[in-house]
Design a protein around this motif. Structure first.
Motif, PDB file in Angstrom:
ATOM      1  N   PRO A 138       0.817  -1.213   0.000  1.00  0.00           N
ATOM      2  CA  PRO A 138       0.000   0.000   0.000  1.00  0.00           C
ATOM      3  C   PRO A 138       0.851   1.262   0.000  1.00  0.00           C
ATOM      4  O   PRO A 138       1.973   1.282   0.510  1.00  0.00           O
ATOM      5  CB  PRO A 138      -0.767  -0.122   1.313  1.00  0.00           C
ATOM      6  CG  PRO A 138       0.196  -0.800   2.233  1.00  0.00           C
ATOM      7  CD  PRO A 138       0.992  -1.754   1.361  1.00  0.00           C
ATOM      8  N   CYS A 142      -3.499   5.388  -0.131  1.00  0.00           N
ATOM      9  CA  CYS A 142      -4.482   4.315  -0.247  1.00  0.00           C
ATOM     10  C   CYS A 142      -5.656   4.514   0.704  1.00  0.00           C
ATOM     11  O   CYS A 142      -5.474   4.724   1.907  1.00  0.00           O
ATOM     12  CB  CYS A 142      -3.824   2.968   0.032  1.00  0.00           C
ATOM     13  SG  CYS A 142      -4.984   1.584  -0.049  1.00  0.00           S
ATOM     14  N   CYS A 145      -6.403   1.453   3.605  1.00  0.00           N
ATOM     15  CA  CYS A 145      -5.238   0.600   3.841  1.00  0.00           C
ATOM     16  C   CYS A 145      -4.656   0.850   5.231  1.00  0.00           C
ATOM     17  O   CYS A 145      -4.888   1.888   5.848  1.00  0.00           O
ATOM     18  CB  CYS A 145      -4.163   0.852   2.794  1.00  0.00           C
ATOM     19  SG  CYS A 145      -4.549   0.209   1.152  1.00  0.00           S
ATOM     20  N   ALA A 175      -8.722  -4.667  -4.824  1.00  0.00           N
ATOM     21  CA  ALA A 175      -7.778  -3.577  -4.602  1.00  0.00           C
ATOM     22  C   ALA A 175      -7.410  -2.973  -5.951  1.00  0.00           C
ATOM     23  O   ALA A 175      -7.298  -3.671  -6.958  1.00  0.00           O
ATOM     24  CB  ALA A 175      -6.529  -4.071  -3.883  1.00  0.00           C
ATOM     25  N   LEU A 202      -8.603   0.407  -1.541  1.00  0.00           N
ATOM     26  CA  LEU A 202      -9.036  -0.896  -1.069  1.00  0.00           C
ATOM     27  C   LEU A 202     -10.486  -0.790  -0.648  1.00  0.00           C
ATOM     28  O   LEU A 202     -10.909   0.231  -0.105  1.00  0.00           O
ATOM     29  CB  LEU A 202      -8.163  -1.329   0.115  1.00  0.00           C
ATOM     30  CG  LEU A 202      -8.302  -2.755   0.628  1.00  0.00           C
ATOM     31  CD1 LEU A 202      -7.838  -3.748  -0.426  1.00  0.00           C
ATOM     32  CD2 LEU A 202      -7.477  -2.930   1.895  1.00  0.00           C
ATOM     33  N   ALA A 207      -9.350  -4.513   4.998  1.00  0.00           N
ATOM     34  CA  ALA A 207      -8.093  -3.807   5.238  1.00  0.00           C
ATOM     35  C   ALA A 207      -6.969  -4.812   5.330  1.00  0.00           C
ATOM     36  O   ALA A 207      -7.169  -5.971   5.663  1.00  0.00           O
ATOM     37  CB  ALA A 207      -8.161  -2.980   6.525  1.00  0.00           C
ATOM     38  N   SER A 212       0.624  -5.118   6.173  1.00  0.00           N
ATOM     39  CA  SER A 212       0.261  -4.059   5.235  1.00  0.00           C
ATOM     40  C   SER A 212       0.389  -4.476   3.777  1.00  0.00           C
ATOM     41  O   SER A 212      -0.109  -3.780   2.903  1.00  0.00           O
ATOM     42  CB  SER A 212       1.129  -2.819   5.480  1.00  0.00           C
ATOM     43  OG  SER A 212       2.480  -3.091   5.222  1.00  0.00           O
TER      44      SER A 212
END
Length: 425
Positions: A138, A142, A145, A175, A202, A207, A212
């Motif tokens: 990400p 984002c 995110c 995504a 996203l 999430a 990440s």
């Protein structure tokens, strides 16, 4: 290991914890380390310990992956994919055991299972997922995110194609982002111009949590970017001591601590005996995932199915997904087991089952028992749910992950196109 005779024909994590790892001490300053241990925490074990654990998302995610795998042509047409040939180089005759080197040349330091992206390096927390294809991270822009984020403006080695890209995360979350190339490293194992997807949006209900990003360890033939994955780049460029990676996913009183990914190596301190290896199927340039042939299932030590299967070994799966007939063959031996209304999982009175004792036979007489603590979900009621689920398609395809790998040290040998298992310590 338990050996079982059969007459049928064989068919051709992450969390914010500090852990200790190791990195080579070079005997010569000009030497380049060619193997690296990445410590991480087994996400499935951590999830199961959570009071808020809900298996429905994992179930739905598993079914989505099975459906995607069974319909590759439709997926490629929708995403405009091109087939990429697998690149291979010769591997060492025997996999490199980093435990031998550790005794003489290793020192310990604390790391957190991150990878480094860019120049200068930015540390990004990554889910190492064997069922995924690409490297997905990400950016700070984002929507929805979770960090840490990668900032391409702070890297001198970043190059973007500005090509819009839509993908799906391991559990099916849509995504959106752009494709780029970057320098990507784990410890001293580094690949320049590695293709990756920078996520800029996203879906709101999902999430990246608790990590990440995602680093896929599947084969190039199914990458959505059409690029060679990071590990295969290391192998094809001759950067590894052995063209393998291995996984140690122990079950400890603490749950998931001590898990380890060994890149370019296996760790002889983490298993006993000699690994038993099984060839990948089909084992050629069309390979998509880490698939091997299986020829039988056991329950409480008794053979209950001899139907051949192709089994995907996937660290991103908690239990197992089997064709309906094989799953039914197991639950036929569980008192009070009933197929749930959703058509893919079974429930049974918790009092009737202490533990499910299930084993799988690959292309040998060895029975590899699954971890019984991973096969039953008890949400506080008198009715339990099994984590061995139906794919709802009798197509001979199955998927198994943590239930197997938590008690069997797993070696993924890209150089020789095979998977090995040994009893984990």
């Amino acid at each position: 290991m338990v050996h079982f005779s059969i007459l049928s024909t064989t068919t051709g994590i992450l969390a914010a914890v500090s852990v200790v790892s190791a990195t080579p001490v070079l005997s010569n300053p000009s030497d380049q380390p060619r193997a690296f241990i990445v410590p991480f925490v087994n996400k499935h074990a951590a999830d199961r310990r959570s009071m808020n654990h809900d298996s429905s998302e994992l179930i739905n995610g598993g079914l989505r992956r099975v459906q995607e795998r069974n319909e590759p042509a439709a997926l490629k047409k929708r995403l405009g994919l091109e087939t990429v040939q697998v690149k291979r180089t010769a591997a060492a005759l025997e996999p490199y055991d980093i435990n031998i080197l550790r005794k003489a040349r290793m020192k310990k330091r604390q790391v957190y299972g991150n990878i480094n992206i860019g120049t200068p390096a930015q540390s990004i927390t990554i889910d190492f997922d064997m069922g995924s294809r690409d490297l997905i991270v990400p950016t700070a822009e984002c929507t929805n995110c979770t960090g840490p984020f990668f900032d391409p403006s702070q890297s001198t080695s970043h190059a973007t194609t500005s090509q819009p890209f839509q993908t799906y995360l391991p559990h099916g979350e849509p995504a959106t982002g752009v494709t780029s190339t970057e320098t990507v490293a784990i410890g001293s194992l580094s690949v320049s111009n590695q293709s990756l997807v920078l996520v800029t949006q996203l879906e709101a209900e999902f999430a990246f949590d608790p990590f990440s990003g995602v680093l896929g360890l599947a084969f190039p033939t199914i990458t959505e970017t059409g690029a060679t994955p990071w590990f295969m780049n290391l192998a094809s460029q001759g950067l590894l001591e052995s063209n393998i990676f291995s996984l140690y996913l122990p079950v400890t009183p603490q749950g998931s601590e001590g898990s380890e990914l060994c890149v370019g190596c296996l760790d002889g301190a983490k298993f006993t005996g000699q690994p038993e290896y099984f060839p990948l199927t089909p084992g050629d340039s069309t390979q998509k995932r880490w698939d091997i042939a299986a020829q039988g299932l056991t329950y409480n030590g008794n053979l209950v199915s001899t139907q051949p299967m192709t089994v995907t070994i996937n660290s991103g799966v908690g239990g197992a997904t089997l064709p309906p007939s094989q799953a039914s063959a197991i639950y036929a031996n569980v008192p009070g087991a009933q197929l749930a209304a959703n058509g893919w999982e079974w429930t049974f009175p918790c009092a009737n089952v202490g533990q499910l004792q299930v084993g799988i036979m690959f292309s040998s007489s060895t029975v590899f028992n699954l971890n019984p603590t991973h096969l039953v979900l008890n949400n506080g009621s008198d009715i339990c749910t099994g984590t061995i689920r139906s794919s709802r398609r009798d197509d001979g395809k199955a998927e198994v992950g943590d239930a197997l790998m938590s008690i069997w040290y797993s070696i993924f040998d890209y150089g020789n196109m095979r998977i090995g298992f040994a009893q984990a310590v």
